[in-house]
Structures are given as structure tokens and as C-alpha cells.
Enzyme design. Structure first.
Site, PDB file in Angstrom:
ATOM      1  N   HIS A 126       0.882  -1.154   0.000  1.00 30.14           N
ATOM      2  CA  HIS A 126       0.000   0.000   0.000  1.00 30.14           C
ATOM      3  C   HIS A 126       0.930   1.216   0.000  1.00 30.14           C
ATOM      4  O   HIS A 126       1.979   1.193   0.653  1.00 30.14           O
ATOM      5  CB  HIS A 126      -0.914   0.020   1.233  1.00 30.14           C
ATOM      6  CG  HIS A 126      -2.168  -0.775   1.046  1.00 30.14           C
ATOM      7  ND1 HIS A 126      -2.935  -1.222   2.082  1.00 30.14           N
ATOM      8  CD2 HIS A 126      -2.793  -1.180  -0.105  1.00 30.14           C
ATOM      9  CE1 HIS A 126      -3.980  -1.888   1.598  1.00 30.14           C
ATOM     10  NE2 HIS A 126      -3.913  -1.884   0.279  1.00 30.14           N
ATOM     11  N   ASP A 168       1.157   4.032   1.411  1.00 32.91           N
ATOM     12  CA  ASP A 168       1.644   4.654   2.653  1.00 32.91           C
ATOM     13  C   ASP A 168       2.748   3.845   3.334  1.00 32.91           C
ATOM     14  O   ASP A 168       3.353   4.311   4.304  1.00 32.91           O
ATOM     15  CB  ASP A 168       0.483   4.941   3.624  1.00 32.91           C
ATOM     16  CG  ASP A 168      -0.339   3.712   3.979  1.00 32.91           C
ATOM     17  OD1 ASP A 168      -0.523   2.842   3.098  1.00 32.91           O
ATOM     18  OD2 ASP A 168      -0.809   3.615   5.134  1.00 32.91           O
TER      19      ASP A 168
HETATM   20 ZN    ZN Z   1      -1.339   1.714   6.115  1.00 28.50          ZN
HETATM   21 ZN    ZN Z   2      -2.578  -1.041   4.263  1.00 24.58          ZN
END
Ligand code: ZN
Ligand code: ZN
Length: 300
Positions: A65, A67
Site C-alpha cells: 500500500h 503509505d
Molecule cells: Zn497503512
Molecule cells: Zn494497508
């Protein structure tokens, strides 16, 4: 005994804020400088924290992901430009090789740094050093995700009083005793267990994006310091279930049941303007819990 120093470089959820960068945790231990997750902006966060990117030896990516992984291409490109002299080892969940190769196709500058990618397909020990082990366990998130623990190996400590009494002198004999072997001193057998005591190694664990699960519990088991995601309040559990995250209550309860001594919560949803509401909830379920802030650091 080497210090095990942990520094938070990013502690937010999906959206970065003025105070919180995307995920990243730096751990220095002996000759190793480890980075757990590499969100966007990590290079600059390291600069502010006074940590040298050229010293990073290994990067552990929990999942793909943005982030948690978007900073990888930038960091590796800069390390390549720095002409770092060592090979960088990168660890990530199933499918990491494909994702990583996409990055390299888009940013060929990354190839200037010697590196090795390790896909973590099943749980268990993924790395064994002279005095530490790194374990990965699968978590329960919307994509393949793994958490990690870093454990110093247990070691034997010699009781010098007892050793002297048993006729042991400095030198190779003591080294053998410390390695758990029995030796002969002045014709008498000296058992290692009679002149040593066990020093249990420190354990650090990082449980990122997940619902409560067996992998998270296993990583948190008896650790000295646990960093665990705590995205929502229990009253918003529906959202936690929907987005595969944990509530403060669930994280703190899991930590307590696993016997984790000190807990650091991270990854709060920006819907809570003040993380103190999450911390307050967690404190009901664990005695030693703090909420992580960017640049906070501690020794395990
Ligand atoms: Zn995250
Ligand atoms: Zn995540």
C-alpha cells in the site's frame, strides 16, 4: 550488548499530515540499520532525525500500500547516487518481486545500488544473524501483508564466582562454557549449566495494517517493545472491519494477552483530530501504552 534503538520516521495512516509522515521505523542494532516500511518522505524524515541513509542495511516492507512502500524508489535511487558500497537486502510479502520490478522499470536509477529482494512466502524465521533473528508472520489485511519481529538471541552469562570456584581460568575454557559446552578443569568435569545463567534476548515487534489474527499474536508474544497499528476507535469497529484495521481496544487487548511489555500505537485515522482519544481507549486494556509520534525514539 548492542543497543537496540528504534526511531519513528512516520506514524500516519493513508493521508500524511503536517505532523505525521507515512509509515517508517528505523532500528539500529549492532552493525545493522534496519528500516521497517518505507512510506513517501522517509528520506527527508531520516535527514531530520539525523540518521544516515547510506548506513541502511535492510528494508522490510510489510505490504504494497502506498503509505508503506512509495518511498522505496526514491530512497534506493538516492542510495545508488550516493554509491553506497554494500548490498541492500529488501524483504516483502508474496508478490513483492513483481511490484519491485515495476518500480525498477519506471526508475532504472535504482539499479545503481546492488540489492537483493527476498519474498517472504510463509511465516517463520526469514533472517538469522550472529546475535539476532528476524521473523515474519502473515497478517490479515486487504492485500498480502506481513509483520516482523527482531529478536536478540538468548545467551549464557558466566557467573565468575562459581567459575573460579570450579577451577576455570580465563581463556578458551570460558568461551566453551559460554557456548554451553562442558569442560574439564584440573581433571574435574565442569558443567556449563552449573556456572552460567540464561540471559533472554530482547524482542521488538512491528505489527502493521491488520485485523487481530494469529500472526499478530505470535509476533507480539512476550516482546519487550511492540509497535502496533491502531487506526480506529472501538465505536467505529465497523470501519476497522471494512478496511482491515484494528481498533485501539483490539490492539491493546492483543498486546496484553501476548505479554507485550511496552506498546506503541501508530497509524491513526485522520478522522480523529487528537490521538489522545485512541490512547485513552487503549490504556483501559494495557498498562504501558504510548501513542507514537514522528521522531519519537526509544531503546528496547
Ligand atoms: Zn497503512
Ligand atoms: Zn494497508
Amino acid at each position: 550488548m548492542s543497543t537496540m534503538k528504534v526511531t519513528f520516521l512516520g506514524t500516519t495512516c493513508m493521508q500524511p499530515t503536517k505532523e505525521r509522515n507515512h509509515s517508517g521505523i528505523h532500528v539500529s542494532f549492532g552493525s545493522e540499520n534496519l528500516l521497517f516500511d518505507c512510506g513517501e518522505g522517509i528520506q527527508r524524515q531520516m535527514k531530520i532525525a539525523g540518521l544516515k541513509r547510506s548506513k541502511i542495511t535492510r528494508i522490510f516492507i510489510s505490504h504494497w500500500h502506498g503509505d508503506h512502500a512509495l518511498g522505496l524508489a526514491g530512497l534506493i535511487s538516492t542510495m545508488a547516487a550516493d554509491q553506497v558500497g554494500h548490498t541492500l537486502d529488501i524483504y516483502g510479502p508474496k508478490g513483492s518481486r513483481k511490484k519491485f520490478n515495476h518500480f525498477k522499470k519506471a526508475f532504472p536509477s535504482m539499479n545503481g545500488l546492488p540489492h537483493k529482494l527476498h519474498e517472504v512466502s510463509a511465516g517463520g524465521v526469514i533472517l538469522e544473524g550472529k546475535d539476532f533473528i528476524v521473523t515474519a508472520e502473515p497478517l490479515s489485511h486487504s492485500v498480502d501483508c506481513v509483520g516482523f519481529s527482531l529478536k536478540e538471541k538468548d545467551r549464557l552469562k558466566i557467573d565468575m564466582k562459581k567459575a573460579k570456584k570450579a577451577g576455570l581460568v580465563q581463556g578458551p575454557m570460558l568461551a566453551e562454557i559460554q557456548a554451553g559446552k562442558n569442560v574439564r578443569a584440573s581433571g574435574k568435569l565442569v558443567k556449563s549449566k552449573n556456572v552460567t545463567s540464561l540471559v533472554v534476548g530482547r524482542k521488538f515487534a512491528y505489527v502493521p495494517d491488520t485485523r487481530p489474527c494469529a500472526g499478530a499474536r505470535s509476533l507480539a508474544k512476550n516482546c519487550d517493545a511492540l509497535i502496533i497499528e491502531s487506526t480506529f476507535l472501538f465505536e467505529d469497529k465497523k470501519l476497522a472491519v471494512k478496511y482491515d484495521h484494528m481498533t485501539a481496544k483490539e490492539s491493546a487487548e492483543l498486546a496484553t494477552k501476548a505479554g507485550a511489555l511496552q506498546v506503541y500505537l501508530t497509524h491513526p485515522s485522520i478522522r480523529y483530530r487528537d490521538v489522545s482519544v485512541l490512547l485513552k481507549e487503549a490504556k483501559k486494556y494495557h498498562k504501558k501504552v504510548k501513542f507514537a509520534e514522528d521522531f519519537m525514539s526509544f531503546e528496547v
